[in-house]
Each structure stands twice: as C-alpha cells, then as structure tokens.
Design an enzyme around this catalytic site. Structure first.
Site, PDB file in Angstrom:
ATOM      1  CG  ASP A   8      -2.250   0.579   1.016  1.00 12.51           C
ATOM      2  OD1 ASP A   8      -2.318   1.607   0.331  1.00 12.51           O
ATOM      3  OD2 ASP A   8      -3.247   0.019   1.507  1.00 12.51           O
ATOM      4  CD  GLU A  36      -8.751   5.311  -1.367  1.00 14.95           C
ATOM      5  OE1 GLU A  36      -9.654   4.914  -0.616  1.00 14.95           O
ATOM      6  OE2 GLU A  36      -7.699   5.835  -0.953  1.00 14.95           O
ATOM      7  CG  ASP A  81      -4.587   6.114   0.942  1.00 14.58           C
ATOM      8  OD1 ASP A  81      -5.612   5.430   1.088  1.00 14.58           O
ATOM      9  OD2 ASP A  81      -4.382   7.180   1.559  1.00 14.58           O
ATOM     10  CG  HIS A 115      -8.615  -0.348   4.417  1.00 18.83           C
ATOM     11  ND1 HIS A 115      -8.487  -0.531   3.056  1.00 18.83           N
ATOM     12  CD2 HIS A 115      -8.250   0.930   4.652  1.00 18.83           C
ATOM     13  CE1 HIS A 115      -8.056   0.593   2.510  1.00 18.83           C
ATOM     14  NE2 HIS A 115      -7.900   1.503   3.451  1.00 18.83           N
ATOM     15  CG  ASP A 116     -11.014   3.168   3.895  1.00 19.31           C
ATOM     16  OD1 ASP A 116     -10.668   3.178   5.084  1.00 19.31           O
ATOM     17  OD2 ASP A 116     -10.347   3.687   2.973  1.00 19.31           O
TER      18      ASP A 116
END
Length: 506
Positions: free
Chosen positions: A98, A255, A200, A331-332
């Site tokens: 990540d 993302e 991210d 995870h979100d």
C-alpha cells in the site's frame, strides 16, 4: 503468467492489525500472514494486497507513515517482510504493498525538518501558505475527517494543508524532489521483491495552485469540495509510470474517490501509461442520501437499481479502454451482508449473492479478509468505535453543527463505519476467535463463536467453498476474463441478472 497477470487474478486484501497475532501483543503481524499462506492458497487467490505496515504513530491506522522504508515493530521487521514476500512467492502468490503518496505522518523526518524553517532542503516538501490578513486559513477547504484542512504552525508562522487528519500533512507534488523521493521508496521495495502497488487517494496528489475557495451552498465554514483530479494529476501519474511502474513491471491500482467511468478512461487506458486499474467510490454511495450536509452519515436503504446502473456504466465505458477493479468490501467499507443484505436470517445467501454479482463481472475481483466466510458488522455502541473519521465527524456533525442526532449517527455507524471491517479475523470459536492469545487491539465481533473459519469450512453452507468455486471459475473460463458483459432487466428492483459472452460462448 504474462505481465498482465492481474487480469486473470483474484486479489486478497489483508488488514495486518486484525489478521493474525503470533506474539501475543494483541496486534496482528507479518508472521501471522506468513502462517496463513496455506489457507490463502487453498482459497485460490493470486496476490495479497497488504495495508500499510510502515513505521507509523497509527493516528489513521497506518495511513499516516513516518518512515516508508521501515516496517513498524508492531508488525515485525524488514527481515520479516522479506521472508513473507519470499514465502508468498513460493506459494505462487504475489505481494502488493500500500503506497500512501498524498501525505505522510507529521512524525516523518521530512515534515519535522520542513516545519523548522522556510529555507532548508525539506521546506517545500509540504504545502505551506501564509495566513490571510485577519490571521485566518488560506481558504475554506475542509478536511475529510472534519474541520479545516489547514493547521497553523507557530514555528513557520504559516498554515500547512492536510486533506485528512492534522497529523497527516499533504506532500507538495509540485516539488520534483518530493516525486523522486516517492519513486525511490517504490524502487526500494521492488528490490525486496514487491510485485505492485495499491495507491491511497492517488488522484489527490495534484492541487489547484490558485487554492480557490470551494463552492459553499450550505454556508459552512469549511467545505470538503472536489479536491481530487488536480491540474497536473495525469502528468504526475504518467511520470511515476515511466520512472517505476513500467520499467519494473509493477501492477498498479489507484484509489480514485471522485472518479466516474468516463473520466477514468484517461487514467487506465493502456496507451496513456498511467495506472492499470482504479477503485471507484461511486457504487459505494447507493445507500447515501444525496445532497445531505451529513455526507456519508446520511444513510438510506441501498438502491439496487442504481447499483446495477453504476456497475454496468463502468463495464461499458471501460470496455476497450481499460480494466475494472471489482470490490464491495475493504478496510474502509463495511461488511456487505450487514450493509446491503440480511445478516441475521440470510447471512450465507447475502454473502454468496453479492459475491456472485461481483465475481461474474469483467475485471479483477478483490476479496477483503473475512469476506470469504461472510463476516458481518459488529453493531457496537459509540464508545466502542476507534476510527478517527468517525470520532471527528461525530464531534463536527452531532456536537458542533447539530445536523444529525446521536441516535441516527450511531445507526449510520453500524451500517457504514470503517471500523466494521477492522474487527479481528475470526479463525475459530476459541479465545479471542483464535486471533490472539493476548488482549486484542480492537473489540471482536461478538458473533465469532458462530461465524468463523473453522465453522464455515465444516458447514454444508460454506461461504469459503463458494468463493473457492468462484475463483476456480475465473481461472478456468476465458469467458469470465475476456467476455462482454450485458445487463438484463436494469429496472428490476429484485433481480440482478446479466450475461457474459465471448466468441460463441454465452
């Protein structure tokens, strides 16, 4: 496997803190992931995306990085990471790390030096602006976590920009030294064997250098506007591709919070050499009341007709122009059976139905840890939640602006809070669900005695075995990789049906 191995792959996301703890400190670790490689191989996945494990104060659960080159001791060591990559490769599993390149932690050496003065090497690594004449913030930009996107620094007598927490200052991508520092980090981990990157909020890296106020229809002090897709975003991402991604054959998925299918073509079209895939948020807003000042905390029942429209809009508009990244959970994101299904009477049916919808589409499916056994939201009380996004928005919306009641905020949190996905993985019905022998860093979902890996694997209605079959189908049927997707009955509220067609197969 070809260099485009990701087109026929299923990728499994691990949230390390909550996966498996091997040393009894209550926090999951890299050795825990290593220990479960046989389990993951059995599921059939091709690659792991591992959420951040770098040195971090954990203000935002590791998405606030203090040192990109150092593994946080809570997860293990750089040696453990090397071993995990090597062991995963021996299992035929690739490793995706990540990358948080929009911001760092305020504990990063870069930021600590930057805030000291206006004329050192790191001074322009971040976005600093003078106060307005009345001493106020440079503009009305709001943080995604509530409040202003600007924080004043006494040392420099200036404000710095942060799209997220004040402990997460945004990097200044206009500075070529910043860009090269990020590329060097990527090369460092490539040298350790990493196969690709999940990036991210990568579409936030370019800022409008005029720093104009955001439109403010509600008369708010701070406004979270469309702060993504800045003027040099494509230029920066293309440069990253040419410097690192293409030369080292690294897979990339970015993302992209505000992305719509048509404008995403320019990010993922192979001829432009930017990213392989992006994560859109568009389909995850089908249970959000549009136009509310309470944003994502204003929830409504999921609009399945709208979900179908959005998913197939992406299928149609990326056909021949790029590749879809397919997901419902991460995870979100909360657990799908609880959010859009019925996790009490029809947990198995909800989990497998949504899995079928997703894995039958054209693109690369992502499975989030626990999704493969139908894990659910825990229905905590407000005091049980830890997420900075939830706590800051509660303060802003419930206590300060009073635009939503505490009761309605809790109702929304139980449906959509990021913490719903962060409870420890449920391995068995023993102490702490087999996650740790110590005190878990975060509360377990109380339903772990009935929902866990051991129980699911021995059940006649096994979600895991259903996922196994879906993954096997993808690996053995060209139609699922290459075939066209066509939606049937788009306006039907109860039936989600589509066809896949390839050559003379349907």
């Amino acid at each position: 496997m070809t260099q485009e191995w990701w087109k026929n792959a299923v990728i499994y996301q691990i949230y390390p803190k909550s996966f498996l703890d091997t040393n009894g400190d209550g926090v999951g670790d890299l050795n825990g992931i290593d220990r479960k490689l046989d389990y993951l191989k059995k599921l059939g996945i091709d690659a792991l995306w591992i959420s951040p494990v770098y040195l971090s104060p954990q203000i935002d659960n590791g998405y606030d990085i203090a040192d990109y080159r150092k593994i946080d001791p809570m997860f293990g060591s750089n040696t453990d990471m090397k071993k995990l990559i090597s062991d995963a490769h021996n299992h035929g599993i690739k490793v995706i790390m990540d990358l948080v390149a929009n911001h760092t932690s305020d504990q990063s050496l870069w930021f600590k030096e930057s805030q000291k003065s206006r004329d050192n090497y790191f001074s322009d690594f971040y976005i600093w602006k003078d106060p307005q004449k009345d001493g106020s913030e440079p503009n009305n930009w709001g943080s995604n976590f509530g409040g202003s996107a600007w924080t004043y620094c006494e040392e420099r007598q200036q404000y710095y920009l942060h799209y997220y927490g004040k402990q997460q200052p945004d990097l200044n991508w206009e500075n070529p030294k910043v860009r090269q520092a990020i590329y060097d980090v990527m090369r460092y981990w490539k040298a350790h064997g990493v196969d690709g990157w999940r990036m991210d909020v990568i579409t936030s890296i370019s800022k409008n250098q005029d720093f104009p106020n955001n439109d403010n229809p509600h008369g708010l002090k701070y406004v979270v506007g469309n702060q993504n897709n800045g003027p040099r975003m494509h230029e920066f991402i293309h440069e990253m591709n040419q410097e690192v991604l293409e030369p080292f054959h690294m897979m990339s998925v970015g993302e992209a919070p505000d992305s719509k299918s048509k404008d995403t073509r320019s990010l993922v079209d192979p001829t432009r050499k930017e990213l392989n895939m992006v994560f859109t948020f568009e389909h995850m807003h089908v249970d959000r009341k549009p136009g509310s000042v309470n944003g994502r905390w204003a929830i409504q029942p999921a609009n399945i007709v709208e979900l179908k429209r959005i998913l197939f809009d992406w299928q149609k508009n990326l056909e021949g122009h790029g590749w879809n990244a397919l997901y419902f959970e991460n995870h979100d994101r909360a657990r799908t059976p609880s959010r859009w299904g019925n996790d009490k009477e029809y947990r198995y049916e909800s989990a497998t139905a949504f899995a079928t919808v997703l894995h039958g589409l054209k693109g690369t499916p992502f499975v989030y840890q626990g999704e493969e056994i139908g894990m659910t939201n825990p229905e905590f009380n407000l005091d049980d939640y830890e997420d900075i996004e939830l706590t800051t928005n509660y303060k802003k919306l419930v206590e300060n602006e009073k635009t939503i009641s505490s009761k309605d905020f809790l109702k929304a949190a139980r449906k959509i809070s990021r913490d719903n996905a962060r409870t420890p993985m449920q391995w068995n019905d023993k102490l702490n669900a087999g996650f740790t022998s110590g005190k878990p860093w975060f509360k377990l979902n109380p339903n772990y005695p009935s929902v866990n890996v051991d129980k699911d694997l021995s059940s006649s209605k096994s979600v895991f075995k259903y996922y196994q079959k879906l993954i096997r189908l993808r690996h053995t049927n060209d139609i699922l990789e290459f075939g066209d997707a066509k939606l049937l009955m788009p306006d039907d509220k109860d039936i989600f049906a589509y066809t896949r067609q390839y050559k003379n197969q349907k």
